[in-house]
Design a protein around this motif. Structure first.
Motif, PDB file in Angstrom:
ATOM      1  N   GLN A 168      25.026  43.990   2.406  1.00  0.00           N
ATOM      2  CA  GLN A 168      24.414  45.309   2.429  1.00  0.00           C
ATOM      3  C   GLN A 168      23.195  45.313   3.344  1.00  0.00           C
ATOM      4  OE1 GLN A 168      23.734  46.394  -1.674  1.00  0.00           O
ATOM      5  NE2 GLN A 168      25.908  46.633  -2.109  1.00  0.00           N
ATOM      6  N   GLY A 169      22.827  46.497   3.828  1.00  0.00           N
ATOM      7  CA  GLY A 169      21.694  46.615   4.727  1.00  0.00           C
ATOM      8  C   GLY A 169      22.038  46.420   6.186  1.00  0.00           C
ATOM      9  N   ARG A 170      23.323  46.283   6.500  1.00  0.00           N
ATOM     10  CA  ARG A 170      23.757  46.099   7.885  1.00  0.00           C
ATOM     11  C   ARG A 170      24.417  47.354   8.461  1.00  0.00           C
ATOM     12  NH1 ARG A 170      26.366  39.983   8.233  1.00  0.00           N
ATOM     13  NH2 ARG A 170      24.918  38.934   6.795  1.00  0.00           N
ATOM     14  N   GLY A 171      24.459  48.411   7.691  1.00  0.00           N
ATOM     15  CA  GLY A 171      25.055  49.663   8.173  1.00  0.00           C
ATOM     16  C   GLY A 171      26.556  49.725   8.069  1.00  0.00           C
ATOM     17  N   LEU A 172      27.164  48.765   7.382  1.00  0.00           N
ATOM     18  CA  LEU A 172      28.621  48.743   7.304  1.00  0.00           C
ATOM     19  C   LEU A 172      29.165  49.908   6.481  1.00  0.00           C
ATOM     20  CD1 LEU A 172      29.251  44.910   6.805  1.00  0.00           C
ATOM     21  CD2 LEU A 172      29.424  46.253   8.915  1.00  0.00           C
ATOM     22  N   GLY A 173      28.474  50.259   5.393  1.00  0.00           N
ATOM     23  CA  GLY A 173      28.914  51.374   4.569  1.00  0.00           C
ATOM     24  C   GLY A 173      28.885  52.689   5.338  1.00  0.00           C
ATOM     25  N   THR A 174      27.805  52.922   6.047  1.00  0.00           N
ATOM     26  CA  THR A 174      27.692  54.148   6.843  1.00  0.00           C
ATOM     27  C   THR A 174      28.741  54.172   7.950  1.00  0.00           C
ATOM     28  OG1 THR A 174      25.327  54.317   6.387  1.00  0.00           O
ATOM     29  CG2 THR A 174      26.155  55.503   8.310  1.00  0.00           C
ATOM     30  N   LEU A 175      28.968  53.029   8.568  1.00  0.00           N
ATOM     31  CA  LEU A 175      29.974  52.938   9.630  1.00  0.00           C
ATOM     32  C   LEU A 175      31.358  53.307   9.090  1.00  0.00           C
ATOM     33  CD1 LEU A 175      30.968  52.033  12.468  1.00  0.00           C
ATOM     34  CD2 LEU A 175      31.155  49.713  11.516  1.00  0.00           C
ATOM     35  N   LEU A 176      31.743  52.728   7.963  1.00  0.00           N
ATOM     36  CA  LEU A 176      33.057  53.008   7.397  1.00  0.00           C
ATOM     37  C   LEU A 176      33.152  54.445   6.890  1.00  0.00           C
ATOM     38  CD1 LEU A 176      33.780  49.635   5.615  1.00  0.00           C
ATOM     39  CD2 LEU A 176      35.301  50.767   7.229  1.00  0.00           C
ATOM     40  N   PHE A 177      32.067  54.950   6.354  1.00  0.00           N
ATOM     41  CA  PHE A 177      32.047  56.349   5.919  1.00  0.00           C
ATOM     42  C   PHE A 177      32.354  57.265   7.098  1.00  0.00           C
ATOM     43  CE2 PHE A 177      30.250  60.422   4.950  1.00  0.00           C
ATOM     44  CZ  PHE A 177      30.370  60.581   3.578  1.00  0.00           C
ATOM     45  N   ARG A 178      31.652  57.074   8.194  1.00  0.00           N
ATOM     46  CA  ARG A 178      31.863  57.914   9.375  1.00  0.00           C
ATOM     47  C   ARG A 178      33.271  57.725   9.936  1.00  0.00           C
ATOM     48  NH1 ARG A 178      28.584  56.094  13.547  1.00  0.00           N
ATOM     49  NH2 ARG A 178      29.176  57.987  14.697  1.00  0.00           N
ATOM     50  N   PHE A 179      33.758  56.481   9.899  1.00  0.00           N
ATOM     51  CA  PHE A 179      35.092  56.206  10.435  1.00  0.00           C
ATOM     52  C   PHE A 179      36.155  56.934   9.631  1.00  0.00           C
ATOM     53  CE2 PHE A 179      39.067  53.919  10.614  1.00  0.00           C
ATOM     54  CZ  PHE A 179      39.235  53.681  11.969  1.00  0.00           C
ATOM     55  N   VAL A 180      36.137  56.800   8.305  1.00  0.00           N
ATOM     56  CA  VAL A 180      37.160  57.437   7.471  1.00  0.00           C
ATOM     57  C   VAL A 180      37.044  58.955   7.546  1.00  0.00           C
ATOM     58  CG1 VAL A 180      38.071  57.676   5.131  1.00  0.00           C
ATOM     59  CG2 VAL A 180      37.306  55.434   5.953  1.00  0.00           C
ATOM     60  N   ALA A 181      35.821  59.471   7.552  1.00  0.00           N
ATOM     61  CA  ALA A 181      35.648  60.922   7.687  1.00  0.00           C
ATOM     62  C   ALA A 181      36.258  61.413   9.000  1.00  0.00           C
ATOM     63  CB  ALA A 181      34.165  61.282   7.617  1.00  0.00           C
ATOM     64  N   GLY A 182      36.100  60.632  10.053  1.00  0.00           N
ATOM     65  CA  GLY A 182      36.681  61.005  11.341  1.00  0.00           C
ATOM     66  C   GLY A 182      38.196  60.938  11.333  1.00  0.00           C
ATOM     67  N   GLU A 183      38.759  59.946  10.651  1.00  0.00           N
ATOM     68  CA  GLU A 183      40.217  59.833  10.566  1.00  0.00           C
ATOM     69  C   GLU A 183      40.809  61.007   9.796  1.00  0.00           C
ATOM     70  OE1 GLU A 183      42.240  57.282  12.062  1.00  0.00           O
ATOM     71  OE2 GLU A 183      40.313  57.289  13.103  1.00  0.00           O
ATOM     72  N   ILE A 184      40.143  61.426   8.727  1.00  0.00           N
ATOM     73  CA  ILE A 184      40.621  62.580   7.961  1.00  0.00           C
ATOM     74  C   ILE A 184      40.505  63.855   8.788  1.00  0.00           C
ATOM     75  CG2 ILE A 184      40.170  64.026   5.939  1.00  0.00           C
ATOM     76  CD1 ILE A 184      39.326  61.454   4.462  1.00  0.00           C
ATOM     77  N   SER A 185      39.366  64.034   9.434  1.00  0.00           N
ATOM     78  CA  SER A 185      39.162  65.234  10.257  1.00  0.00           C
ATOM     79  C   SER A 185      40.190  65.330  11.365  1.00  0.00           C
ATOM     80  CB  SER A 185      37.754  65.231  10.855  1.00  0.00           C
ATOM     81  OG  SER A 185      36.763  65.366   9.857  1.00  0.00           O
ATOM     82  N   ALA A 186      40.635  64.176  11.878  1.00  0.00           N
ATOM     83  CA  ALA A 186      41.611  64.169  12.966  1.00  0.00           C
ATOM     84  C   ALA A 186      42.961  64.726  12.538  1.00  0.00           C
ATOM     85  CB  ALA A 186      41.781  62.747  13.514  1.00  0.00           C
ATOM     86  N   THR A 187      43.211  64.786  11.228  1.00  0.00           N
ATOM     87  CA  THR A 187      44.459  65.365  10.712  1.00  0.00           C
ATOM     88  C   THR A 187      44.266  66.837  10.349  1.00  0.00           C
ATOM     89  OG1 THR A 187      43.977  64.739   8.413  1.00  0.00           O
ATOM     90  CG2 THR A 187      45.106  63.112   9.788  1.00  0.00           C
ATOM     91  N   ASP A 188      43.143  67.422  10.750  1.00  0.00           N
ATOM     92  CA  ASP A 188      42.812  68.824  10.467  1.00  0.00           C
ATOM     93  C   ASP A 188      42.641  69.092   8.970  1.00  0.00           C
ATOM     94  OD1 ASP A 188      42.780  69.620  13.145  1.00  0.00           O
ATOM     95  OD2 ASP A 188      44.948  69.910  13.160  1.00  0.00           O
ATOM     96  N   GLU A 189      42.267  68.053   8.228  1.00  0.00           N
ATOM     97  CA  GLU A 189      41.940  68.218   6.815  1.00  0.00           C
ATOM     98  C   GLU A 189      40.425  68.169   6.650  1.00  0.00           C
ATOM     99  OE1 GLU A 189      45.484  66.180   4.325  1.00  0.00           O
ATOM    100  OE2 GLU A 189      44.452  64.864   5.735  1.00  0.00           O
ATOM    101  N   THR A 190      39.922  68.859   5.636  1.00  0.00           N
ATOM    102  CA  THR A 190      38.495  68.850   5.322  1.00  0.00           C
ATOM    103  C   THR A 190      38.194  67.685   4.394  1.00  0.00           C
ATOM    104  OG1 THR A 190      38.313  71.244   5.561  1.00  0.00           O
ATOM    105  CG2 THR A 190      36.598  70.139   4.295  1.00  0.00           C
ATOM    106  N   VAL A 191      37.162  66.927   4.708  1.00  0.00           N
ATOM    107  CA  VAL A 191      36.794  65.759   3.920  1.00  0.00           C
ATOM    108  C   VAL A 191      35.951  66.189   2.719  1.00  0.00           C
ATOM    109  CG1 VAL A 191      35.843  63.430   4.025  1.00  0.00           C
ATOM    110  CG2 VAL A 191      36.575  64.567   6.143  1.00  0.00           C
TER     111      VAL A 191
END
Length: 228
Positions: A168-191
């Motif tokens: 923790q403290g390395r930004g991995l959680g935020t990175l994965l959060f943004r990544f998954v949110a982007g993958e969902i948005s790419a399917t035209d679904e709301t996160v």
């Protein structure tokens, strides 16, 4: 009219996740080996009776709704919690990072161990039945992950976000959060997502990442009442 996310489990089990549903037109649940969520179609006596009859004697179900939850008389409440449901204010940009890779069935045991340690919410060996998960491995060890859980027409839930305490403290959680949110948005679904109402640090982080409070939610964990 109520919003489709006011009763997320029911509306997932009758649409996008209908093939996973156990039960019928009055009450449905996910297989307990996948996730404990269940829901009645409404609060009529017929639906509540159907919900009561879903679990075996030793099984636990989780009921989550925006309105106060009516628990059938034949079920015992093990715990009650307040949640918040948050929704993305805008589509998230799709990002890439060489550290992130899709997780597979071969990662299931390590995923469960990480979730058991960090407690992001209900998690099982079959959690990947609900949607894709991604993770970050360091020296071959899974240290962070996030993925998708419930899904309704036009919406997908970001869930299972966790990072091993040693990393923790390395930004991995935020990175994965943004990544998954982007993958969902790419399917035209709301996160959207759920968080415990008392977890103010997480809620503040999600707001900073472009999410807003949609509504408060109720969570009841129940089991079949033991005969006297």
């Amino acid at each position: 009219m109520s919003h489709i996310l006011d009763r997320p489990a029911w509306n997932a089990l009758r649409t996008a996740h209908a093939t996973l549903a156990e039960g019928g037109e009055r009450a449905r649940r996910y297989p307990p080996s996948i996730v404990p969520f269940a829901a009645a179609a409404d609060d009529t006596a017929e639906s509540l009776e159907a919900l009561e009859n879903l679990p075996a004697a030793d099984e636990v179900m989780a009921l989550v709704e925006a309105c106060p939850i009516t628990v059938p008389q034949g079920l015992t409440v093990l715990s009650e919690s307040r949640l918040v449901q948050m929704i993305a204010e805008r589509p998230h940009e799709r990002i890439s990072d060489s550290r992130i890779a899709p997780l597979t069935e071969g990662d299931a045991a390590e995923m469960l161990a990480l979730a058991t340690l960090t407690k992001p919410g209900p998690f099982t060996l079959r959690a990947q039945s609900l949607g894709t998960f991604w993770g970050v491995k360091i020296d071959g060890r899974l240290v962070a992950m996030a993925g998708q859980r419930m899904r309704q027409p036009g919406f997908a839930e970001l869930s299972g976000l966790c990072t091993h305490p040693d990393f923790q403290g390395r930004g991995l959680g935020t990175l994965l959060f943004r990544f998954v949110a982007g993958e969902i948005s790419a399917t035209d679904e709301t996160v959207y997502l759920h968080a415990f109402a008392a977890n103010t640090p997480a809620i503040s982080l999600y707001k900073a990442l472009g999410f807003r409070l949609r509504t408060e939610m109720n969570l009841s964990v129940v089991t079949r009442r033991q005969a006297a």
